[in-house]
Motif scaffolding. Structure first.
Motif, PDB file in Angstrom:
ATOM      1  N   TYR A   1      29.496  40.609  44.613  1.00 27.49           N
ATOM      2  CA  TYR A   1      29.176  42.048  44.417  1.00 27.49           C
ATOM      3  C   TYR A   1      27.518  42.061  45.104  1.00 27.49           C
ATOM      4  O   TYR A   1      26.730  41.150  45.136  1.00 27.49           O
TER       5      TYR A   1
ATOM      6  N   LEU B   1      37.391  39.212  39.375  1.00 28.38           N
ATOM      7  CA  LEU B   1      36.903  40.659  39.259  1.00 28.38           C
ATOM      8  C   LEU B   1      36.214  40.824  37.762  1.00 28.38           C
ATOM      9  O   LEU B   1      35.306  41.460  37.649  1.00 28.38           O
ATOM     10  N   GLY B   2      37.316  40.170  36.791  1.00 27.69           N
ATOM     11  CA  GLY B   2      36.758  40.707  35.548  1.00 27.69           C
ATOM     12  C   GLY B   2      35.388  39.903  35.207  1.00 27.69           C
ATOM     13  O   GLY B   2      35.427  38.930  34.488  1.00 27.69           O
ATOM     14  N   GLY B   3      34.399  40.495  35.525  1.00 24.82           N
ATOM     15  CA  GLY B   3      33.001  40.299  35.140  1.00 24.82           C
ATOM     16  C   GLY B   3      32.700  39.883  33.573  1.00 24.82           C
ATOM     17  O   GLY B   3      32.033  39.047  33.416  1.00 24.82           O
ATOM     18  N   ALA B   4      33.229  40.406  32.856  1.00 25.05           N
ATOM     19  CA  ALA B   4      33.085  40.259  31.314  1.00 25.05           C
ATOM     20  C   ALA B   4      33.782  38.911  30.938  1.00 25.05           C
ATOM     21  O   ALA B   4      33.189  38.566  29.898  1.00 25.05           O
ATOM     22  N   TYR B   5      34.666  38.416  31.419  1.00 23.19           N
ATOM     23  CA  TYR B   5      35.166  37.261  30.960  1.00 23.19           C
ATOM     24  C   TYR B   5      34.958  36.057  31.705  1.00 23.19           C
ATOM     25  O   TYR B   5      34.825  35.005  31.356  1.00 23.19           O
TER      26      TYR B   5
ATOM     27  N   GLY C   1      32.014  35.945  33.782  1.00 30.32           N
ATOM     28  CA  GLY C   1      30.460  35.921  34.035  1.00 30.32           C
ATOM     29  C   GLY C   1      29.950  36.185  35.569  1.00 30.32           C
ATOM     30  O   GLY C   1      30.779  35.969  36.390  1.00 30.32           O
ATOM     31  N   TYR C   2      29.006  36.797  35.513  1.00 30.68           N
ATOM     32  CA  TYR C   2      28.543  36.857  37.085  1.00 30.68           C
ATOM     33  C   TYR C   2      27.135  35.912  37.219  1.00 30.68           C
ATOM     34  O   TYR C   2      26.461  35.677  36.246  1.00 30.68           O
TER      35      TYR C   2
ATOM     36  N   PHE D   1      24.088  35.444  39.430  1.00 32.71           N
ATOM     37  CA  PHE D   1      23.145  36.277  40.230  1.00 32.71           C
ATOM     38  C   PHE D   1      22.463  35.285  41.204  1.00 32.71           C
ATOM     39  O   PHE D   1      22.015  34.249  40.824  1.00 32.71           O
ATOM     40  N   GLY D   2      22.257  35.750  42.515  1.00 27.78           N
ATOM     41  CA  GLY D   2      21.172  34.972  43.455  1.00 27.78           C
ATOM     42  C   GLY D   2      19.756  35.592  42.986  1.00 27.78           C
ATOM     43  O   GLY D   2      19.581  36.315  42.157  1.00 27.78           O
TER      44      GLY D   2
END
Lengths: 112, 116
Positions: free
Chosen positions: B33, B98-102, B104-105, B107-108
């Motif tokens: 993303y 794609l499912g960020g909720a499960y 996790g993202y 980040f840089g």
């Protein structure tokens, strides 16, 4: 339209007291909510989450409360510490195949 | 690598120049993303890539913005003919799916772009 809203751009709290950060959402289909924390010059990091089937999730000093009828969630930090000073983002997800929808963030300042 | 790597960390460019921002996601993460955060604002979604699917470009603010993801790994965000309103921190995140909720993202640290 903003589906996830954090109406307080900033919040100042005395060290040792409780910090309460609020988040409102409009889509009743959201099934998972998350809080991320961001320090300056760093990317956001995951803090705590809650499923829509629960109304509370606790992890150490951090507790997230979910009120589905009010479409409202809050993050409680007790006791607040200077290292908690950061921007806190609320995020929500529609389902497992959907990206997160983010709030605008609340800057938390912990005063010594 | 262990985390999401973004380069450069800071970029100052003259108005009208093109810039390229790079993101190296966590190995094995299929979703990537791009967001930007302007001064005092929240996270503004720009684009995401998921595996071999067509990217979701719905957040790109104008046709001056484009992004590529080569080989399902490294991504480059290109801004052509930069304008002062493009000044912001550009954040990249990746997740297992794609499912960020499960999943996790992660980040840089972002690229701070300043257009002068």
């Amino acid at each position: 339209d903003q589906q996830v809203k954090q109406n307080s751009p900033s919040l100042s709290v005395q060290e040792g007291r409780i910090s309460i950060l609020n988040c409102d959402y409009t889509n009743s289909m959201f099934d998972y909510f998350l809080w991320y924390k961001k320090y300056p010059a760093e990317g956001p990091t995951f803090l705590i989450s809650i499923s829509s089937i629960k109304d509370k999730n606790e992890d150490g000093r951090f507790t997230v409360f979910l009120n589905k009828s009010a479409k409202h969630l809050s993050l409680h930090i007790v006791p607040s510490q200077p290292g908690d000073s950061a921007v806190y983002f609320c995020a929500a997800s529609l389902d497992s195949n959907y990206q997160l929808i983010w709030g605008a963030g609340t800057k938390l300042i912990i005063k010594p | 690598g262990a985390g999401v790597s973004q380069s450069p960390s800071n970029k100052v460019t003259e108005k009208g120049k093109d810039v390229e921002l790079r993101c190296d996601p966590i190995s094995g993460h299929t979703a990537l993303y791009w967001y930007r955060q302007s001064l005092g604002q929240g996270l503004e979604f720009l684009i995401y890539f998921q595996g071999n699917s067509a990217p979701d470009k719905s957040g790109l603010p104008s046709d001056r913005f484009s992004a590529e993801r080569t080989g399902g790994s490294v991504s480059t965000l290109t801004i052509q003919r930069t304008q002062q309103e493009d000044s912001a921190v550009y954040l990249c995140a990746s997740s297992l799916a794609l499912g960020g909720a499960y999943y996790g993202y992660t980040f840089g640290s972002g690229t701070r772009l300043t257009v002068v």
